[in-house]
Design a protein around this motif. Structure first.
Motif, mmCIF file in Angstrom:
data_model
loop_
_atom_site.group_PDB
_atom_site.id
_atom_site.type_symbol
_atom_site.label_atom_id
_atom_site.label_comp_id
_atom_site.label_asym_id
_atom_site.label_seq_id
_atom_site.Cartn_x
_atom_site.Cartn_y
_atom_site.Cartn_z
ATOM 1 N N GLY A 299 0.774 -1.222 0.000
ATOM 2 C CA GLY A 299 0.000 0.000 0.000
ATOM 3 C C GLY A 299 0.811 1.280 0.000
ATOM 4 N N ARG A 300 2.129 1.190 -0.013
ATOM 5 C CA ARG A 300 2.967 2.394 -0.031
ATOM 6 C C ARG A 300 3.748 2.454 -1.337
ATOM 7 N N ARG A 301 3.977 3.674 -1.803
ATOM 8 C CA ARG A 301 4.716 3.894 -3.042
ATOM 9 C C ARG A 301 6.142 4.333 -2.743
ATOM 10 N N PHE A 302 7.052 3.900 -3.604
ATOM 11 C CA PHE A 302 8.459 4.263 -3.485
ATOM 12 C C PHE A 302 8.971 4.723 -4.845
ATOM 13 N N VAL A 303 9.665 5.848 -4.840
ATOM 14 C CA VAL A 303 10.367 6.326 -6.029
ATOM 15 C C VAL A 303 11.853 6.117 -5.755
ATOM 16 N N ILE A 304 12.470 5.267 -6.569
ATOM 17 C CA ILE A 304 13.871 4.895 -6.352
ATOM 18 C C ILE A 304 14.751 5.731 -7.275
ATOM 19 N N LEU A 305 15.718 6.418 -6.679
ATOM 20 C CA LEU A 305 16.580 7.359 -7.388
ATOM 21 C C LEU A 305 17.981 6.798 -7.553
ATOM 22 N N ASP A 306 18.774 7.443 -8.426
ATOM 23 C CA ASP A 306 20.163 7.029 -8.586
ATOM 24 C C ASP A 306 21.100 7.720 -7.605
ATOM 25 N N LEU A 338 1.551 10.657 -3.206
ATOM 26 C CA LEU A 338 2.398 10.577 -2.020
ATOM 27 C C LEU A 338 3.282 9.351 -2.190
ATOM 28 N N ALA A 339 4.563 9.536 -1.977
ATOM 29 C CA ALA A 339 5.486 8.412 -2.103
ATOM 30 C C ALA A 339 6.729 8.711 -1.286
ATOM 31 N N SER A 340 7.470 7.663 -0.967
ATOM 32 C CA SER A 340 8.751 7.811 -0.289
ATOM 33 C C SER A 340 9.852 7.905 -1.335
ATOM 34 N N LEU A 341 10.727 8.848 -1.115
ATOM 35 C CA LEU A 341 11.830 9.097 -2.034
ATOM 36 C C LEU A 341 13.061 8.401 -1.467
ATOM 37 N N ILE A 351 16.890 7.058 2.753
ATOM 38 C CA ILE A 351 15.594 7.702 2.525
ATOM 39 C C ILE A 351 15.789 9.217 2.554
ATOM 40 N N LEU A 352 15.306 9.886 1.524
ATOM 41 C CA LEU A 352 15.343 11.344 1.479
ATOM 42 C C LEU A 352 14.012 11.963 1.890
ATOM 43 N N GLY A 353 12.948 11.184 1.893
ATOM 44 C CA GLY A 353 11.660 11.699 2.322
ATOM 45 C C GLY A 353 10.630 10.586 2.381
ATOM 46 N N GLU A 357 4.787 14.687 -0.981
ATOM 47 C CA GLU A 357 4.076 15.001 -2.213
ATOM 48 C C GLU A 357 5.051 15.029 -3.373
ATOM 49 N N LEU A 358 4.719 14.297 -4.431
ATOM 50 C CA LEU A 358 5.580 14.215 -5.603
ATOM 51 C C LEU A 358 4.743 14.367 -6.856
ATOM 52 N N PRO A 359 5.342 14.853 -7.915
ATOM 53 C CA PRO A 359 4.645 14.855 -9.205
ATOM 54 C C PRO A 359 4.577 13.441 -9.766
ATOM 55 N N ALA A 360 3.787 13.264 -10.800
ATOM 56 C CA ALA A 360 3.766 11.982 -11.491
ATOM 57 C C ALA A 360 5.119 11.753 -12.143
ATOM 58 N N LEU A 361 5.759 10.647 -11.826
ATOM 59 C CA LEU A 361 7.121 10.379 -12.281
ATOM 60 C C LEU A 361 7.188 9.032 -12.978
#
Length: 418
Positions: A299-306, A338-341, A351-353, A357-361
């Motif tokens: 149920g949680r979203r994650f945006v994985i960065l480089d 809403l997602a974890s960065l 984790i950076l956040g 709140e994030l845009p559609a990525l």
């Protein structure tokens, strides 16, 4: 300025972009907020990039008069090298920190540093012993850990047991010992009571308290101070969307307080200084990071960065700056989720956040962390997992001044001959 998307494509991500025009603007604003006679030290730990340090030393015009650039406040011989390589004068440097070794003190003195902040009687004696051995005398500022404070908000740096500074209530009893250390002279005091002040009234009140205490300690010690560093506390947004404040009332309030407590300050009796790191460089920097993957888990979203805490902030890994603000560059897309960065490291602490709140990525997008010019690369977990350091791109207007990357190397010279 060259577009961030273009820079990300050209140099890759993660990468920092530092805008020297923003550095110059912050310096102008800070100088304008202070009386002309007040020196400004740049805290090199905030960002030791050579182009940034060089820009800090550049003189500026104000009201038809030429005001010299910032002096440098350092805490290591590595920072001293960065300062000297940038063309600043060692004689204008303030060397600080609670753990100065004899070797570091000797190198600093040999390279021309003469002004030190001292945290304890033992620290003063270390500096004096090295000075005697080298045949030089160091001017020392007694760092003060005030027993009381004015501002009740912001990040407090005094009033508690600490490795930083002399407890203010103990200084009068130490007078004879402090003034009797060969190789040193007690030139004055150094304060740093708070960081990132909540608002201008709090900042003014803290400076007023500091100036009054400095005058009181001068009377109690019976020493005519030649130099008083009243610290900083200037605020700036850090890794979030926002504007750096401009202080309109500080200049007059400082002058009034100094006139009351140190009537000769305008003629250098004593010389007065402030210091700043974050305020001068935070809004000059933007961290560009690439989206590698999107993931959902229970149920949680994650945006994985480089790039994660290896690229931005060991302090972030300690929970000091969560959460950051992020926006996509040059798209203007609204916040849609809403997602974890999170970064690329094999640790749940990357984790950076959390749930921000994030845009559609989508994978391949570039996003930006604003106001990231301070405590970035060199405050990060650069060596962890052996990932490359982020690129650092310096711009002035449309011109790319330089692009570089810190390299991790191992030197075996230490064990040669074993």
């Amino acid at each position: 300025m060259t577009g961030h998307t273009e820079l990300a494509k050209r140099f890759g991500t993660p990468s920092y972009v530092y805008d020297l025009d923003r550095v110059a603007a912050a310096k102008r604003d800070l100088f304008a907020a202070l009386p002309d006679e007040v020196d400004v030290f740049y805290a090199v730990k905030a960002n030791p990039h050579p182009e940034i340090v060089r820009e800090m030393g550049v003189a500026q015009e104000r009201g038809g008069a030429r005001r010299r650039g910032c002096r440098a406040e350092i805490s290591s011989v590595g920072e001293l090298t960065a300062v000297l390589d940038a063309g600043l004068d060692a004689a204008e440097v303030l060397y600080t920190g609670p753990g100065k070794t004899d070797e570091e003190i000797a190198e600093a003195l040999a390279r021309g540093v003469r002004l030190f902040s001292v945290e304890s009687l033992g620290d003063l004696r270390h500096i004096g012993a090295v000075g005697v051995r080298l045949g030089v005398v160091a001017d020392c500022l007694l760092r003060v850990n005030s027993v009381s404070a004015s501002a009740s908000t912001s990040i407090r740096m005094t009033g508690v047991p600490s490795q930083f500074g002399f407890d203010s209530e103990t200084l009068p009893a130490l007078r004879d010992e402090l003034t009797g250390v060969a190789g040193t002279t007690v030139a004055g005091l150094h304060f740093f009571p708070l960081s990132n002040s909540a608002d201008e009234p709090s900042l003014i009140a803290e400076f007023q308290h500091t100036i009054a205490l400095a005058a009181q300690l001068q009377d109690e010690l019976g020493v005519a101070f030649r130099f008083v560093d009243i610290g900083g506390g200037f605020a700036a947004p850090y890794a979030v969307i926002g504007e750096r404040p401009v202080y309109g009332a500080l200049r007059a309030a400082l002058a009034e307080s100094l006139d009351t407590h140190f009537p000769g300050w305008r003629d250098g009796g004593p010389r007065i200084a402030c210091e700043s790191g974050r305020y001068l460089v935070a809004d000059s920097g933007t961290l560009l990071v690439g989206v590698v993957n999107l993931k959902e888990s229970r149920g949680r979203r994650f945006v994985i960065l480089d790039g994660g805490i290896n690229s931005f902030g060991g302090m972030s890994g300690l929970g000091r700056i969560l959460p950051v603000s992020v926006r996509p560059y040059e798209t203007g897309a609204p916040h849609e989720q809403l997602a974890s960065l999170v970064g690329p490291l094999c640790t749940p602490g990357d984790i950076l956040g959390r749930d921000i709140e994030l845009p559609a990525l989508a994978p391949g997008d570039t996003v930006a962390i604003p106001n990231a010019g301070s405590y970035g690369v060199t405050a990060s977990l650069l060596m962890f997992l052996g990932r490359p350091a982020p690129a650092e791109i310096v711009v002035r207007g449309p011109e790319v001044v330089s692009a570089s990357r810190i390299q991790h190397t191992r030197d075996y010279e230490l064990g040669r001959g074993l």
